[in-house]
Design a protein around this motif. Sequence first.
Motif, PDB file in Angstrom:
ATOM      1  N   MET A 137       0.887  -1.217   0.155  1.00  0.00           N
ATOM      2  CA  MET A 137       0.036  -0.123  -0.056  1.00  0.00           C
ATOM      3  C   MET A 137       0.891   1.096  -0.061  1.00  0.00           C
ATOM      4  SD  MET A 137      -2.802   1.193   2.736  1.00  0.00           S
ATOM      5  CE  MET A 137      -3.655  -0.338   2.575  1.00  0.00           C
ATOM      6  N   SER A 138       1.969   1.453   0.928  1.00  0.00           N
ATOM      7  CA  SER A 138       2.614   2.498   0.774  1.00  0.00           C
ATOM      8  C   SER A 138       4.100   2.170   1.273  1.00  0.00           C
ATOM      9  CB  SER A 138       2.117   3.346   2.002  1.00  0.00           C
ATOM     10  OG  SER A 138       2.273   2.799   3.195  1.00  0.00           O
ATOM     11  N   GLY A 139       5.006   3.381   1.032  1.00  0.00           N
ATOM     12  CA  GLY A 139       6.394   3.170   1.409  1.00  0.00           C
ATOM     13  C   GLY A 139       7.236   2.311   0.429  1.00  0.00           C
ATOM     14  N   PRO A 140       8.385   1.701   1.358  1.00  0.00           N
ATOM     15  CA  PRO A 140       9.074   0.572   0.553  1.00  0.00           C
ATOM     16  C   PRO A 140       8.405  -0.602   0.129  1.00  0.00           C
ATOM     17  CG  PRO A 140      10.279   1.524   2.424  1.00  0.00           C
ATOM     18  CD  PRO A 140       8.807   1.737   2.588  1.00  0.00           C
ATOM     19  N   GLU A 141       7.063  -0.956   0.715  1.00  0.00           N
ATOM     20  CA  GLU A 141       6.412  -2.416   0.172  1.00  0.00           C
ATOM     21  C   GLU A 141       5.910  -1.884  -1.253  1.00  0.00           C
ATOM     22  OE1 GLU A 141       3.208  -2.900   2.488  1.00  0.00           O
ATOM     23  OE2 GLU A 141       4.093  -3.351   4.315  1.00  0.00           O
ATOM     24  N   GLN A 142       5.765  -0.688  -1.654  1.00  0.00           N
ATOM     25  CA  GLN A 142       5.558  -0.598  -3.176  1.00  0.00           C
ATOM     26  C   GLN A 142       6.326  -0.799  -3.928  1.00  0.00           C
ATOM     27  OE1 GLN A 142       4.091   3.471  -3.811  1.00  0.00           O
ATOM     28  NE2 GLN A 142       2.273   3.231  -2.678  1.00  0.00           N
ATOM     29  N   LEU A 143       7.701  -1.066  -3.784  1.00  0.00           N
ATOM     30  CA  LEU A 143       8.528  -1.519  -4.746  1.00  0.00           C
ATOM     31  C   LEU A 143       9.037  -2.943  -4.955  1.00  0.00           C
ATOM     32  CD1 LEU A 143      11.213   1.054  -3.509  1.00  0.00           C
ATOM     33  CD2 LEU A 143       9.190   1.386  -5.133  1.00  0.00           C
ATOM     34  N   ARG A 144       8.269  -3.744  -3.937  1.00  0.00           N
ATOM     35  CA  ARG A 144       8.350  -5.311  -4.031  1.00  0.00           C
ATOM     36  C   ARG A 144       7.539  -5.890  -4.880  1.00  0.00           C
ATOM     37  NH1 ARG A 144       9.270  -4.834   2.515  1.00  0.00           N
ATOM     38  NH2 ARG A 144      11.145  -3.793   2.450  1.00  0.00           N
ATOM     39  N   LYS A 145       7.766  -5.899  -6.431  1.00  0.00           N
ATOM     40  CA  LYS A 145       6.895  -6.159  -7.247  1.00  0.00           C
ATOM     41  C   LYS A 145       6.392  -7.727  -7.192  1.00  0.00           C
ATOM     42  CE  LYS A 145       6.077  -6.328 -12.426  1.00  0.00           C
ATOM     43  NZ  LYS A 145       6.744  -6.062 -13.619  1.00  0.00           N
ATOM     44  N   GLU A 146       7.040  -8.534  -7.069  1.00  0.00           N
ATOM     45  CA  GLU A 146       6.774  -9.986  -7.041  1.00  0.00           C
ATOM     46  C   GLU A 146       5.680 -10.103  -5.601  1.00  0.00           C
ATOM     47  OE1 GLU A 146       9.807  -8.722  -7.372  1.00  0.00           O
ATOM     48  OE2 GLU A 146      10.223  -9.520  -9.381  1.00  0.00           O
ATOM     49  N   LEU A 189      14.344   8.957  -7.727  1.00  0.00           N
ATOM     50  CA  LEU A 189      15.969   8.879  -7.269  1.00  0.00           C
ATOM     51  C   LEU A 189      15.864   8.011  -5.923  1.00  0.00           C
ATOM     52  CD1 LEU A 189      18.823   9.424  -7.654  1.00  0.00           C
ATOM     53  CD2 LEU A 189      18.462  11.218  -6.333  1.00  0.00           C
ATOM     54  N   LEU A 190      15.114   8.381  -5.123  1.00  0.00           N
ATOM     55  CA  LEU A 190      15.328   7.617  -3.794  1.00  0.00           C
ATOM     56  C   LEU A 190      14.781   6.095  -3.891  1.00  0.00           C
ATOM     57  CD1 LEU A 190      14.512  10.550  -1.084  1.00  0.00           C
ATOM     58  CD2 LEU A 190      16.696   9.218  -1.537  1.00  0.00           C
ATOM     59  N   GLU A 191      13.714   5.801  -4.808  1.00  0.00           N
ATOM     60  CA  GLU A 191      13.231   4.572  -5.120  1.00  0.00           C
ATOM     61  C   GLU A 191      14.442   3.893  -5.481  1.00  0.00           C
ATOM     62  OE1 GLU A 191       9.633   4.311  -7.443  1.00  0.00           O
ATOM     63  OE2 GLU A 191       8.436   5.823  -6.148  1.00  0.00           O
ATOM     64  N   TYR A 192      15.055   4.413  -6.688  1.00  0.00           N
ATOM     65  CA  TYR A 192      16.275   3.647  -7.280  1.00  0.00           C
ATOM     66  C   TYR A 192      17.315   3.343  -6.349  1.00  0.00           C
ATOM     67  CZ  TYR A 192      14.337   4.146 -11.978  1.00  0.00           C
ATOM     68  OH  TYR A 192      13.427   3.989 -13.496  1.00  0.00           O
ATOM     69  N   ALA A 228      18.600  -0.412  -5.252  1.00  0.00           N
ATOM     70  CA  ALA A 228      20.090  -0.669  -5.563  1.00  0.00           C
ATOM     71  C   ALA A 228      20.711  -0.851  -4.041  1.00  0.00           C
ATOM     72  CB  ALA A 228      20.547   0.349  -6.247  1.00  0.00           C
ATOM     73  N   LEU A 229      20.448  -0.515  -3.252  1.00  0.00           N
ATOM     74  CA  LEU A 229      20.990  -0.619  -1.946  1.00  0.00           C
ATOM     75  C   LEU A 229      20.533  -1.579  -1.079  1.00  0.00           C
ATOM     76  CD1 LEU A 229      22.650   2.953  -1.665  1.00  0.00           C
ATOM     77  CD2 LEU A 229      23.701   1.172  -2.639  1.00  0.00           C
ATOM     78  N   ARG A 230      19.266  -2.085  -1.239  1.00  0.00           N
ATOM     79  CA  ARG A 230      18.575  -2.757  -0.156  1.00  0.00           C
ATOM     80  C   ARG A 230      19.330  -3.836   0.570  1.00  0.00           C
ATOM     81  NH1 ARG A 230      12.670  -4.359  -2.255  1.00  0.00           N
ATOM     82  NH2 ARG A 230      14.008  -5.625  -3.393  1.00  0.00           N
ATOM     83  N   PRO A 231      20.102  -4.702  -0.234  1.00  0.00           N
ATOM     84  CA  PRO A 231      21.075  -5.681   0.466  1.00  0.00           C
ATOM     85  C   PRO A 231      21.892  -5.047   1.503  1.00  0.00           C
ATOM     86  CG  PRO A 231      21.123  -5.957  -1.778  1.00  0.00           C
ATOM     87  CD  PRO A 231      20.465  -4.484  -1.682  1.00  0.00           C
ATOM     88  N   VAL A 232      22.181  -3.981   1.679  1.00  0.00           N
ATOM     89  CA  VAL A 232      23.235  -3.305   2.445  1.00  0.00           C
ATOM     90  C   VAL A 232      22.329  -2.341   3.437  1.00  0.00           C
ATOM     91  CG1 VAL A 232      25.203  -1.829   2.618  1.00  0.00           C
ATOM     92  CG2 VAL A 232      24.887  -3.372   0.788  1.00  0.00           C
TER      93      VAL A 232
END
Length: 412
Positions: A101-110, A310-313, A317-321
Motif C-alpha cells: 500500500m505505501s512506502g518501500p512495500e510498493q517497490l516489491r513487485k513480486e 531517485l530515492l526509489e532507485y 539498489a542498496l537494499r541488501p546493505v
Amino acid sequence: MATSCSSPESWASRLGEETALARGVSSGKVLVTGGGGYFGFRLGRDLASQGVSVILLDMNRPPCDIPDGATFYQGDIRDYFSLYKICEGVDCIFHTASYGMSGPEQLRKEQVESVNVGGTNNVINVCRERNIPRLVYTSTINVVFVGKPIEDGDEGSVQCVPPDVHIDNYSRTKTIAEQMVLSADGCSLKGGGLLRSCVLRPCGIYGPEERRHLHRVMMNVERGLFSFRFGDPRARMNWVHVDNLVLAHKLAAEALTLKRNGVASGQAYFINDGVSLNLFEWLRPLFERLGHSQPTINLPVSLVSSAAILLEYLHLALRPVIEVPLLFTRSEVRSIAVSHTFKIDKARRELGYCPKSYSLADTVEHYLKSRQPRSSSAFLSLSWSPQQPLVLLLLMGISMLILMISCILCQN
C-alpha cells in the motif's frame, strides 16, 4: 448485472439456499483475511462482539489479544490448501488482505503481485469449492486514480484505469484483483447456489491505534523532513475513520443477502467520511500537538517527484546493505499534489451507509499517549557491513542536498 460464469443451477436450489441465509439459518461464521492488520482486526473484533463466529487469518499476529468469539490462524492466502482447510462452514469472506500500500512495500513487485492477485484468486476459488455465498473485497480508490484531478467522482462517472497505466504495483494489482472479484459475481458454487460479491473502495484510513499513515507522517515531522509542501495548494482528498469502514463492510455483507434483494451483488462503492479535506489543513492538529509549524516552503511537483524516483532507485539498489528511507514514493507524491475526491451517495442509497463524524485531533491524542519510545533504529534499518558509515553519510548527504537545492530555488 451479475453474470454466471458456469452452467446455472436450478432456481429452486438457489432460492432455498439464499432464503436460509437471509433468515439467519446460516452458520454465522465469517473469515477475515488480513485479520492481523489494523483494519482487518478491527472488523473481526466488531463482528465477534455481535455474536458472529470469526476466523482471523494473517501472516502476523494481531498486536492485541484475540477477542472472544474469534479464532486466529497464522497463515498465507497464497497457500490455497491452508485457506481451503480453515474455510469449512464459512458463509462470508471479508477479503481485506493486501500488500504494497505505501512506502518501500510498493517497490516489491513480486510480493505485491503474488499477494494481491494470486491471493485473491485463491479466495475466489475457495468460495466456489467451499460453497461460500458472499465475498466482500476491500479495494481502493487507487483503481480509478492516475494523477489527474477528480472532483466528486462517483461509480458511474469514473471508471477503473487499465492496469498497465498505473505507475505503482499496488494500484495495478488491486485493479486486477477488483476486476477478478466483480467478474466472479454470479458464478455457480460447487454445492449449488451462486457467489455474490462486491467491492468497497476506501481512501486513507485513520483512527485509534492506526500505525501505517499517522505513524509515518509523525516520524517525518519530528525528523524535520516534512518542512515543505507541493502541488495544488487547494488540493483536496477524502479520508475514512476505521469505524466507518467497519460499518460499510458489515452493511455490504448484509446487502449481498436475499433479505436485501442482493442489492450489492456485482457492485463497487466508494467509502469515506463524507467530507473532503486539504491534506495539510487536515494534519494541522498533528503539527500543533508536536510543536511544529505547518510547511511554508512550496516546491514544484516535478522536483519532488524526481527526488522520489531517485530515492526509489537508491532503495532498490542498496537494499541488501541498507534500507533507504522513503519520504514519499512517486505515486504518493501524485496523490498529495492533485485533488481526488469521491461521493458516497451510492453507498448511502444502496447500503444504508451513514458515516459518523470523527476528529483527527482525537486520533493524534490517542496515538501520542499510546506510542512506544522511539528506538535508535527508527530512522534506518541497517544490515551491518564495514562500508555502512560511508553509505549512510552518502545517502543522508544526497537527501539533504535535494532538499537544500529545492528550498533555495523556491526562495529565489
